[in-house]
Scaffold this motif. Sequence first.
Motif, PDB file in Angstrom:
ATOM      1  N   UNK A 158       0.977  -1.266  -0.040  1.00  0.00           N
ATOM      2  CA  UNK A 158      -0.129   0.025  -0.002  1.00  0.00           C
ATOM      3  C   UNK A 158       0.948   1.212   0.139  1.00  0.00           C
ATOM      4  N   UNK A 159       1.875   1.266   0.940  1.00  0.00           N
ATOM      5  CA  UNK A 159       2.862   2.494   1.003  1.00  0.00           C
ATOM      6  C   UNK A 159       3.516   2.527  -0.605  1.00  0.00           C
ATOM      7  N   UNK A 160       3.931   1.309  -1.241  1.00  0.00           N
ATOM      8  CA  UNK A 160       4.682   1.852  -2.410  1.00  0.00           C
ATOM      9  C   UNK A 160       3.755   2.102  -3.561  1.00  0.00           C
ATOM     10  N   UNK A 161       2.332   1.724  -3.499  1.00  0.00           N
ATOM     11  CA  UNK A 161       1.576   2.346  -4.250  1.00  0.00           C
ATOM     12  C   UNK A 161       1.279   3.787  -4.212  1.00  0.00           C
ATOM     13  N   UNK A 162       1.331   4.173  -3.056  1.00  0.00           N
ATOM     14  CA  UNK A 162       1.196   5.481  -2.945  1.00  0.00           C
ATOM     15  C   UNK A 162       2.474   6.241  -3.229  1.00  0.00           C
ATOM     16  N   UNK A 163       3.716   5.647  -3.113  1.00  0.00           N
ATOM     17  CA  UNK A 163       4.777   6.342  -3.579  1.00  0.00           C
ATOM     18  C   UNK A 163       5.063   6.321  -5.004  1.00  0.00           C
ATOM     19  N   UNK A 164       4.592   5.329  -5.770  1.00  0.00           N
ATOM     20  CA  UNK A 164       4.654   5.461  -7.048  1.00  0.00           C
ATOM     21  C   UNK A 164       3.813   6.300  -7.760  1.00  0.00           C
ATOM     22  N   UNK A 165       2.598   6.534  -7.316  1.00  0.00           N
ATOM     23  CA  UNK A 165       1.602   7.344  -7.793  1.00  0.00           C
ATOM     24  C   UNK A 165       2.102   8.987  -7.496  1.00  0.00           C
ATOM     25  N   UNK A 166       2.886   9.098  -6.842  1.00  0.00           N
ATOM     26  CA  UNK A 166       3.455  10.513  -6.475  1.00  0.00           C
ATOM     27  C   UNK A 166       4.495  10.885  -7.806  1.00  0.00           C
ATOM     28  N   UNK A 167       5.027  10.042  -8.308  1.00  0.00           N
ATOM     29  CA  UNK A 167       5.632  10.308  -9.433  1.00  0.00           C
ATOM     30  C   UNK A 167       4.868  10.855 -10.705  1.00  0.00           C
ATOM     31  N   UNK A 168       3.519  10.754 -10.699  1.00  0.00           N
ATOM     32  CA  UNK A 168       2.822  11.348 -11.771  1.00  0.00           C
ATOM     33  C   UNK A 168       2.991  10.304 -13.150  1.00  0.00           C
ATOM     34  N   UNK A 169       2.354  11.179 -14.204  1.00  0.00           N
ATOM     35  CA  UNK A 169       2.388  10.222 -15.403  1.00  0.00           C
ATOM     36  C   UNK A 169       3.716  10.146 -16.016  1.00  0.00           C
ATOM     37  N   UNK A 170       4.863  10.693 -15.408  1.00  0.00           N
ATOM     38  CA  UNK A 170       6.199  10.537 -16.295  1.00  0.00           C
ATOM     39  C   UNK A 170       6.433   9.130 -16.100  1.00  0.00           C
ATOM     40  N   UNK A 171       5.940   8.288 -15.196  1.00  0.00           N
ATOM     41  CA  UNK A 171       6.362   6.875 -15.012  1.00  0.00           C
ATOM     42  C   UNK A 171       5.280   5.877 -15.690  1.00  0.00           C
ATOM     43  N   UNK A 172       4.214   6.374 -16.259  1.00  0.00           N
ATOM     44  CA  UNK A 172       3.195   5.537 -16.933  1.00  0.00           C
ATOM     45  C   UNK A 172       3.867   4.750 -18.075  1.00  0.00           C
ATOM     46  N   UNK A 173       4.689   5.147 -18.956  1.00  0.00           N
ATOM     47  CA  UNK A 173       5.100   4.272 -19.733  1.00  0.00           C
ATOM     48  C   UNK A 173       5.834   3.085 -19.339  1.00  0.00           C
ATOM     49  N   UNK A 174       6.807   3.448 -18.179  1.00  0.00           N
ATOM     50  CA  UNK A 174       7.662   2.153 -17.815  1.00  0.00           C
ATOM     51  C   UNK A 174       6.707   1.352 -16.824  1.00  0.00           C
ATOM     52  N   UNK A 175       5.731   1.793 -16.164  1.00  0.00           N
ATOM     53  CA  UNK A 175       4.627   0.983 -15.592  1.00  0.00           C
ATOM     54  C   UNK A 175       3.842   0.155 -16.355  1.00  0.00           C
ATOM     55  N   UNK A 176       3.478   0.802 -17.501  1.00  0.00           N
ATOM     56  CA  UNK A 176       2.915  -0.094 -18.524  1.00  0.00           C
ATOM     57  C   UNK A 176       3.410  -1.206 -19.020  1.00  0.00           C
ATOM     58  N   UNK A 177       4.948  -1.166 -19.240  1.00  0.00           N
ATOM     59  CA  UNK A 177       5.688  -2.184 -19.691  1.00  0.00           C
ATOM     60  C   UNK A 177       5.684  -3.397 -18.621  1.00  0.00           C
ATOM     61  N   UNK A 178       5.689  -2.988 -17.442  1.00  0.00           N
ATOM     62  CA  UNK A 178       5.663  -4.011 -16.451  1.00  0.00           C
ATOM     63  C   UNK A 178       4.090  -4.600 -16.034  1.00  0.00           C
ATOM     64  N   UNK A 179       3.315  -3.839 -16.344  1.00  0.00           N
ATOM     65  CA  UNK A 179       1.857  -4.367 -16.175  1.00  0.00           C
ATOM     66  C   UNK A 179       1.687  -5.472 -17.376  1.00  0.00           C
ATOM     67  N   UNK A 180       2.179  -5.207 -18.511  1.00  0.00           N
ATOM     68  CA  UNK A 180       2.056  -6.091 -19.625  1.00  0.00           C
ATOM     69  C   UNK A 180       2.780  -7.328 -19.447  1.00  0.00           C
ATOM     70  N   UNK A 181       3.633  -7.131 -18.554  1.00  0.00           N
ATOM     71  CA  UNK A 181       4.727  -8.474 -18.590  1.00  0.00           C
ATOM     72  C   UNK A 181       4.144  -9.468 -17.734  1.00  0.00           C
TER      73      UNK A 181
END
Length: 244
Positions: A29-52
């Motif tokens: 839960x803490x990690x989810x909050x931390x990652x979301x604080x980066x904003x949409x700049x990390x979306x492309x990278x997170x999308x590749x993990x989501x697809x993996x």
Amino acid sequence: AAIEAAGRLRNRELVPKLVDQLEHPRVAVTVVKALSSFGDTVSPYLATIFDDLTRPKAVRAHLARVFARLDAPQSTEILCEHLSDQHIQVRAAAATALIGITSARPGIPLDHEAIHQALRSEAKNWYHMLSLLSDVQKDHGSELLMSALEERQASMVTQVLRLLALKYPASTIELVQRNLQSRAVATRANAIEVLDNLLSKDDKEIILPVLEEGPTAERLNVGKEHFGLKSFPSKERLEHLLKG
């Protein structure tokens, strides 16, 4: 504290390490909050993990929650793509995330074709599981397996209702879901009647038998008619169950 600090620093080099931590329930839960604080700049990278698909299911499911918190235009598109993911845990997280987004931002565009296809796919999964249960029931000493399959099938019913909440008025579907859980036969019957009036003809044909109590043979016939389901020999059935 270190995870929260990483979120505040917004150092993108820390993102892969934060993603790895999603596998640990204690800090997820803490990690989810931390990652979301980066904003949409990390979306492309997170999308590749989501697809993996080689990544743990828990990690990918938590990423759905990150996308729900990101103020990114592509979040709904990415989540809609995963409504038909091969893992129920990820499908459920994606649907729940989308319900949260649409609740907070009514009218936000969604991929309705993806939702429609996911609904058909989830219904097919349910009928397939019903067929497996019907076959397994014939085997002696299969009580534990039956229980596990019934639990999995119940999770599919819940997912069907989530998808309906994305396609039809969410408040109505939420009321239907509560009434379907009632012990009163009349209340459950009323929930089915509401759906009968609400759903499109195509949706009614495949969804009502999933939610309405009825003879297994009749429900299997619906699955066979719409999805071409069939019984499995014991060896094929075991292989399917091992694949999950």
